[in-house]
Design a protein around this motif. Structure first.
Motif, PDB file in Angstrom:
ATOM      1  N   LYS A   1       0.850  -1.193   0.000  1.00 52.16           N
ATOM      2  CA  LYS A   1       0.000   0.000   0.000  1.00 52.16           C
ATOM      3  C   LYS A   1       0.881   1.237   0.000  1.00 52.16           C
ATOM      4  O   LYS A   1       2.023   1.217   0.467  1.00 52.16           O
ATOM      5  CB  LYS A   1      -0.923   0.025   1.222  1.00 52.16           C
ATOM      6  N   ILE A   2       0.339   2.319  -0.558  1.00 53.76           N
ATOM      7  CA  ILE A   2       1.026   3.603  -0.543  1.00 53.76           C
ATOM      8  C   ILE A   2       0.057   4.660  -0.032  1.00 53.76           C
ATOM      9  O   ILE A   2      -1.167   4.466  -0.047  1.00 53.76           O
ATOM     10  CB  ILE A   2       1.530   4.002  -1.946  1.00 53.76           C
ATOM     11  N   THR A   3       0.600   5.761   0.418  1.00 54.66           N
ATOM     12  CA  THR A   3      -0.207   6.893   0.864  1.00 54.66           C
ATOM     13  C   THR A   3       0.102   8.081  -0.037  1.00 54.66           C
ATOM     14  O   THR A   3       1.273   8.412  -0.244  1.00 54.66           O
ATOM     15  CB  THR A   3       0.112   7.249   2.328  1.00 54.66           C
ATOM     16  N   VAL A   4      -0.938   8.700  -0.583  1.00 50.69           N
ATOM     17  CA  VAL A   4      -0.765   9.866  -1.455  1.00 50.69           C
ATOM     18  C   VAL A   4      -1.422  11.060  -0.778  1.00 50.69           C
ATOM     19  O   VAL A   4      -2.624  11.031  -0.463  1.00 50.69           O
ATOM     20  CB  VAL A   4      -1.387   9.629  -2.847  1.00 50.69           C
TER      21      VAL A   4
ATOM     22  N   LEU B   1       7.372  14.865  -3.380  1.00 52.06           N
ATOM     23  CA  LEU B   1       8.203  14.212  -2.376  1.00 52.06           C
ATOM     24  C   LEU B   1       7.780  12.750  -2.218  1.00 52.06           C
ATOM     25  O   LEU B   1       6.590  12.459  -2.102  1.00 52.06           O
ATOM     26  CB  LEU B   1       8.058  14.931  -1.032  1.00 52.06           C
ATOM     27  N   VAL B   2       8.751  11.851  -2.245  1.00 45.89           N
ATOM     28  CA  VAL B   2       8.510  10.442  -1.940  1.00 45.89           C
ATOM     29  C   VAL B   2       9.303  10.108  -0.684  1.00 45.89           C
ATOM     30  O   VAL B   2      10.522  10.306  -0.644  1.00 45.89           O
ATOM     31  CB  VAL B   2       8.926   9.513  -3.096  1.00 45.89           C
ATOM     32  N   MET B   3       8.610   9.643   0.341  1.00 41.00           N
ATOM     33  CA  MET B   3       9.269   9.261   1.596  1.00 41.00           C
ATOM     34  C   MET B   3       9.190   7.747   1.756  1.00 41.00           C
ATOM     35  O   MET B   3       8.107   7.163   1.638  1.00 41.00           O
ATOM     36  CB  MET B   3       8.619   9.954   2.788  1.00 41.00           C
ATOM     37  N   ARG B   4      10.331   7.134   2.012  1.00 42.31           N
ATOM     38  CA  ARG B   4      10.427   5.670   2.062  1.00 42.31           C
ATOM     39  C   ARG B   4      11.066   5.234   3.382  1.00 42.31           C
ATOM     40  O   ARG B   4      12.090   5.770   3.802  1.00 42.31           O
ATOM     41  CB  ARG B   4      11.252   5.171   0.881  1.00 42.31           C
ATOM     42  N   THR B   5      10.463   4.247   4.010  1.00 40.55           N
ATOM     43  CA  THR B   5      10.994   3.711   5.263  1.00 40.55           C
ATOM     44  C   THR B   5      12.049   2.652   4.960  1.00 40.55           C
ATOM     45  O   THR B   5      11.813   1.716   4.202  1.00 40.55           O
ATOM     46  CB  THR B   5       9.872   3.094   6.111  1.00 40.55           C
ATOM     47  N   THR B   6      13.220   2.825   5.552  1.00 42.69           N
ATOM     48  CA  THR B   6      14.309   1.860   5.388  1.00 42.69           C
ATOM     49  C   THR B   6      14.732   1.365   6.773  1.00 42.69           C
ATOM     50  O   THR B   6      14.260   1.850   7.804  1.00 42.69           O
ATOM     51  CB  THR B   6      15.517   2.495   4.678  1.00 42.69           C
ATOM     52  N   ASP B   7      15.639   0.399   6.792  1.00 42.53           N
ATOM     53  CA  ASP B   7      16.133  -0.130   8.064  1.00 42.53           C
ATOM     54  C   ASP B   7      16.874   0.931   8.878  1.00 42.53           C
ATOM     55  O   ASP B   7      16.949   0.841  10.108  1.00 42.53           O
ATOM     56  CB  ASP B   7      17.065  -1.319   7.810  1.00 42.53           C
ATOM     57  N   LYS B   8      17.399   1.940   8.193  1.00 43.02           N
ATOM     58  CA  LYS B   8      18.165   2.987   8.868  1.00 43.02           C
ATOM     59  C   LYS B   8      17.333   4.228   9.172  1.00 43.02           C
ATOM     60  O   LYS B   8      17.834   5.178   9.771  1.00 43.02           O
ATOM     61  CB  LYS B   8      19.374   3.373   8.007  1.00 43.02           C
TER      62      LYS B   8
ATOM     63  N   VAL C   1       3.693   9.483  -0.872  1.00 42.12           N
ATOM     64  CA  VAL C   1       3.882  10.443  -1.967  1.00 42.12           C
ATOM     65  C   VAL C   1       3.173  11.738  -1.576  1.00 42.12           C
ATOM     66  O   VAL C   1       1.969  11.730  -1.283  1.00 42.12           O
ATOM     67  CB  VAL C   1       3.301   9.902  -3.287  1.00 42.12           C
ATOM     68  N   TYR C   2       3.923  12.836  -1.562  1.00 36.55           N
ATOM     69  CA  TYR C   2       3.358  14.129  -1.165  1.00 36.55           C
ATOM     70  C   TYR C   2       3.600  15.145  -2.280  1.00 36.55           C
ATOM     71  O   TYR C   2       4.743  15.412  -2.656  1.00 36.55           O
ATOM     72  CB  TYR C   2       3.989  14.615   0.135  1.00 36.55           C
TER      73      TYR C   2
END
Length: 259
Positions: free
Chosen positions: A148-151, A190-197, A225-226
């Motif tokens: 899923k993604i959030t826009v 803007l695309v914000m992505r969750t990573t392990d760091k 996505v913003y």
């Protein structure tokens, strides 16, 4: 009187400077007809399963009785069973297999299988090895249910959207949200992505073909996505008030000139 006139010119200049040019509204406006964009888009990064992911696992054999043991959530003998159990997000949550904090999923009969850190194909192979211990000629399918993604921002229908394909682009995500509003800046997505760091951010200019080679062109599960608002949004929203104000000032100036 000259000050009033200059004030009107200043307000009018501010209003017209807030208008967008055609280039501000066109995606990929620096491409030419029939241009071959070599190397674009970039490659799709194969998704790696994480804890709290929700998986669809299907184990099939030639025996309906055995299938019922390995897939108890499915409606036996009903052609619409899969759609009924996995067609809605709530059903997916209830009937899917959640990756626990240890990185495992717990399957009927087979038990726990470690899948975190694996691609979907690697997870399928791991489950296949376990299934082969119990079933002859088992067929295993593994799919990600929680893609899923959030826009958010200047889109016509902000929200959470689910993807059921192997890949999804930022353009797909914006299309799901019915496109960008008149106040959106396609140069500032803007695309914000969750990573392990931690959270990693990407800023895309959708008017420039270079965004096709960005790591954020292909979205990943849980991306946000913003679409940023135009810097003159407040001016545009208040333009009727400015127009009325300018009209009032002009009327007063005419009256004063007559007097």
């Amino acid at each position: 009187m000259n000050k009033q006139f200059l004030f009107i010119l200043l307000m009018a200049g501010l209003f017209f400077s807030s208008c967008k040019t055609s280039k501000d509204l066109v995606y990929l406006n620096n491409t030419s007809d029939e241009e071959l964009l070599e190397g674009m888009p970039g490659t799709i990064a194969e998704y790696v399963i994480k804890t709290n992911d929700n998986l669809y696992v299907d184990i099939q054999s030639m025996s309906p009785e055995v299938n019922a043991m390995f897939n108890p959530t499915k409606t036996a003998g009903a052609s619409g069973g899969t759609q009924q159990n996995f067609g809605e997000p709530s059903s997916q949550y209830l009937n899917g297999f959640l990756v626990d904090l240890s990185g495992d999923i717990s399957l009927p009969v087979i038990g726990k299988v470690g899948v975190a850190g694996k691609t979907l194909n690697q997870a399928r192979e791991a489950i296949q090895l376990r299934a082969d211990e119990y079933i002859k000629d088992a067929s295993v399918k593994v799919k990600l249910l929680s893609f899923k993604i959030t826009v958010l921002g200047e889109v016509k229908k902000a929200g959470v959207y689910y993807n059921y394909n192997n890949n999804m682009t930022v353009l797909d995500g914006i299309s799901m949200a019915n496109g960008i509003t008149d106040y959106g800046r396609i140069q500032k997505v803007l695309v914000m992505r969750t990573t392990d760091k931690g959270a990693k951010t990407y800023r895309l200019d959708l008017t420039n073909k270079k965004f096709l080679s960005s790591d954020a062109f292909f979205l990943q599960p849980n991306d946000v996505v913003y679409v940023e608002p135009d810097k003159y949004k407040n001016v545009k929203l208040n333009s009727p008030m400015y127009t009325l104000f300018l009209s009032t000032i002009s009327t007063l100036i005419l009256i004063l000139n007559v007097l």
